[in-house]
Scaffold this motif. Structure first.
Motif, PDB file in Angstrom:
ATOM      1  N   HIS A   1      -5.834   2.130  11.709  1.00 14.29           N
ATOM      2  CA  HIS A   1      -5.400   2.478  10.303  1.00 14.29           C
ATOM      3  C   HIS A   1      -5.635   0.469   9.479  1.00 14.29           C
ATOM      4  N   GLY A   2      -6.198  -0.429  10.029  1.00 19.37           N
ATOM      5  CA  GLY A   2      -6.272  -1.460   9.121  1.00 19.37           C
ATOM      6  C   GLY A   2      -5.384  -2.592   9.033  1.00 19.37           C
TER       7      GLY A   2
ATOM      8  N   ARG B   1     -11.487  -8.179  -2.095  1.00 23.08           N
ATOM      9  CA  ARG B   1     -12.094  -7.034  -0.890  1.00 23.08           C
ATOM     10  C   ARG B   1     -13.173  -8.068   0.040  1.00 23.08           C
TER      11      ARG B   1
ATOM     12  N   THR C   1       1.312  -1.150  -0.205  1.00 27.70           N
ATOM     13  CA  THR C   1      -0.067   0.150  -0.355  1.00 27.70           C
ATOM     14  C   THR C   1       0.932   1.359  -0.008  1.00 27.70           C
ATOM     15  N   ALA C   2       0.352   1.968  -0.689  1.00 24.07           N
ATOM     16  CA  ALA C   2       1.232   3.091  -1.080  1.00 24.07           C
ATOM     17  C   ALA C   2       3.101   3.429  -0.939  1.00 24.07           C
TER      18      ALA C   2
ATOM     19  N   VAL D   1      -8.266  -5.550   1.205  1.00 22.66           N
ATOM     20  CA  VAL D   1      -7.759  -5.906   0.154  1.00 22.66           C
ATOM     21  C   VAL D   1      -7.172  -7.324   1.059  1.00 22.66           C
TER      22      VAL D   1
ATOM     23  N   ARG E   1     -15.424  -2.018   8.426  1.00 26.94           N
ATOM     24  CA  ARG E   1     -14.330  -1.306   7.495  1.00 26.94           C
ATOM     25  C   ARG E   1     -13.958  -2.310   6.124  1.00 26.94           C
TER      26      ARG E   1
ATOM     27  N   ASP F   1      -2.348  -3.677  -1.727  1.00 27.30           N
ATOM     28  CA  ASP F   1      -1.992  -2.827  -1.903  1.00 27.30           C
ATOM     29  C   ASP F   1      -3.952  -2.324  -1.339  1.00 27.30           C
ATOM     30  N   GLN F   2      -4.046  -1.768  -0.736  1.00 28.71           N
ATOM     31  CA  GLN F   2      -5.472  -1.553  -0.061  1.00 28.71           C
ATOM     32  C   GLN F   2      -5.885  -0.241  -0.304  1.00 28.71           C
ATOM     33  N   GLN F   3      -5.390  -0.009  -1.829  1.00 27.73           N
ATOM     34  CA  GLN F   3      -6.289   1.102  -2.696  1.00 27.73           C
ATOM     35  C   GLN F   3      -6.725   0.588  -4.456  1.00 27.73           C
ATOM     36  N   ALA F   4      -5.594  -0.677  -4.508  1.00 26.09           N
ATOM     37  CA  ALA F   4      -6.380  -1.493  -5.381  1.00 26.09           C
ATOM     38  C   ALA F   4      -7.151  -1.413  -6.049  1.00 26.09           C
ATOM     39  N   MET F   5      -7.855  -0.630  -6.936  1.00 26.75           N
ATOM     40  CA  MET F   5      -8.929  -0.741  -7.749  1.00 26.75           C
ATOM     41  C   MET F   5      -9.066  -1.992  -9.159  1.00 26.75           C
TER      42      MET F   5
END
Length: 540
Positions: free
Chosen positions: A203-204, A70, A4-5, A79, A76, A39-43
């Motif tokens: 935060h996860g 997902r 992630t990032a 991924v 909450r 990657d927690q923001q992956a699309m």
């Protein structure tokens, strides 16, 4: 593993129990490994769905795929990983003696395999990277032929970086039915329960080590409990219901102690067979990778909590304290269950088929051990405050660790600093330098001692691949109610005698099933030859 990032991912201290204060000198310490997360923001990641039952007949084919999924936990988003986009993976339902084909495809960005835990299947399909197969890289496939020789509950999971891949959701059950009517008692309800935990803060997900596991001393204990992959498991039943539960512990390190809200519990079976005799118990301890089959009678209406009820430990104070986690709720209401199996439930069975099976090896019970192991640990380059605390003998270590009683020290220890050891008493060889040889049909007695004087002694669930065994004795006390197992937990300071039936040829492993201990080296190899490798019936 994609992070992630990736440029900004940093370590976060895991949630702490404030009764276990941070040690001076560790305020700014982090594990000496890079952190990693999916990657927690992956699309474009598919939304996971609950586990589905896949009923397979002999010769059928299942397509199994490992992917990012997902999830929603406690409202909450996360991924994580999943088999066939499910949590847990598909429940494979088969009849004993069937063989099915599983075409496995890996769509993760890291290599993996599938291990069919507890099955005495063909060695080529055991799923151990570097021993029975090459790792399955991203986009590649591997075809397994999965044979089910024994009735019971089994599970599948990776055999590479289990501390991370399994913890992120790569696990599923296999329910093997007997072809014989009446193998178990008749019940009103059957349910598979998969027990797990996850380490999460505000935060996860707390990151894992990218190339080496963290939490290498005790294993990674989670602070969020999961039953069948969710935090709010529930079940409805009618008053008078007799329910059969198939319990599997897939947690990295946590041993659960299961109760059902005061309802009476009868233990029926474990890993590879029924017990010689069914017994009533107040709770069911289930170590990592173990399975138990229990029957529970919900005689009266009401709410019954499935709980993990333990005596936790504060290492620093040397104090025990009661701790209860609620794993799910069973609501009992409505019209009475029909038929009423309450009377049958109250009479525990004696399983003459299991007794006869065990009789075939009873002549080996009193022989001296063929092999002896001691379990210990070696550490290097841990932070000075941790070394000083452990060497000063200020920490009380119980026979069983029910909770993470030293969370900061445990988190900071990695597999590059901690080596967990199986040591052969006869040769002094350790871990994968041990290569035992046996002949097909050998009955081998193995004595294992868990050294309480090591740097940080810890209970160990010992798993033997491809074979089945009996736990004959613990600390010199003979086990009077036997069951065939593939995993058994050894408390600190205890000695356990296993009688292993070498019924399956090939190259196999035995190891601790605390995922971080396995990744930190705690495993050995043995070969079962189709013809005797040399004289003797117990290997050289």
């Amino acid at each position: 593993m994609p992070a992630t990032a990736a440029d900004t991912l940093v370590w976060r201290m895991p949630p702490m129990d404030m009764s276990m204060p941070m040690m001076p000198g560790l305020e700014d310490a982090v594990p000496p490994a890079l952190p990693a997360l999916p990657d927690q923001q992956a699309m474009g990641i598919p939304v996971a769905r609950p586990s589905e039952v896949v009923s397979l007949a002999d010769g059928d084919t299942l397509h199994l795929e490992a992917t990012l999924i997902r999830r929603q936990l406690g409202g909450r988003p996360f991924v994580m990983y999943g088999y066939n986009q499910q949590y847990p993976g598909p429940l494979i339902s088969v009849t004993r003696a069937a063989t099915v084909v599983v075409v496995f495809k890996n769509e993760l960005e890291e290599p993996t395999t599938v291990h069919w835990h507890g099955l005495r299947l063909d060695n080529r399909f055991d799923g151990v990277a570097g021993l029975t197969q090459a790792p399955v890289a991203q986009g590649e496939s591997f075809t397994y032929e999965v044979f089910f020789p024994d009735t019971g509950i089994y599970w599948y999971h990776p055999h590479m970086r289990e501390d991370m891949q399994q913890d992120l959701g790569l696990y599923g059950n296999m329910l093997v039915h007997s072809e014989r009517e009446g193998y178990y008692s008749t019940v009103n309800l059957e349910e598979v329960l998969v027990l797990d935990d996850l380490l999460i803060d505000s935060h996860g997900l707390i990151p894992w080590g990218q190339t080496s596991p963290t939490h290498a001393l005790m294993g990674r204990f989670g602070n969020v409990m999961l039953t069948n992959g969710v935090t709010d498991y529930s079940l409805a039943a009618a008053p008078g219901t007799v329910a059969r539960f198939y319990l599997t512990n897939v947690a990295n390190a946590r041993t659960f102690n299961i109760t059902f809200g005061g309802a009476p519990i009868k233990v029926v079976a474990s890993d590879v067979s029924k017990f010689e005799r069914e017994v009533f118990v107040e709770s069911v301890p289930v170590a990592p990778a173990e399975r138990y089959v229990v029957e529970v009678h919900f005689e009266h209406p009401g709410e019954y909590a499935i709980t993990n009820a333990v005596q936790a430990i504060n290492h620093f104070r040397g104090e025990f304290y009661p701790h209860v986690d609620t794993l799910g709720m069973i609501s009992v209401a409505g019209a009475p269950a029909a038929p009423d199996y309450g009377e049958d439930f109250r009479v525990p069975r004696t399983n003459t088929d299991v007794i006869a099976d065990v009789d075939s090896v009873r002549g080996f019970f009193d022989r001296p051990p063929d092999k002896e192991l001691s379990l210990t640990v070696r550490v290097t380059n841990l932070p000075v405050p941790i070394m000083m605390a452990m060497e000063a003998d200020t920490l009380y270590v119980p026979p069983m660790e029910w909770n993470d009683a030293m969370p900061m020290m445990n988190w900071l220890s990695t597999g590059s600093q901690v080596t967990w050891i199986m040591r052969d008493a006869a040769t002094g060889k350790e871990n994968m330098d041990i290569r035992w040889d046996f002949a097909l049909g050998d009955i081998v007695k193995v004595r294992i001692f868990n050294d309480p004087k090591s740097f940080h002694p810890m209970n160990h669930p010992i798993h033997v691949h491809g074979q089945r065994f009996l736990v004959l004795e613990m600390d010199g006390r003979r086990n009077t109610n036997l069951v065939w197992k593939d995993t058994a937990v050894l408390p600190v300071g205890s000695t356990m005698d296993l009688l292993i039936e070498m019924s399956n040829p090939g190259d196999w492993m035995a190891h601790c099933h605390i995922a971080e201990h396995l990744s930190a080296g705690m495993m050995l190899g043995f070969t079962v030859h189709r013809a005797p490798p040399s004289k003797g019936s117990s290997g050289d």
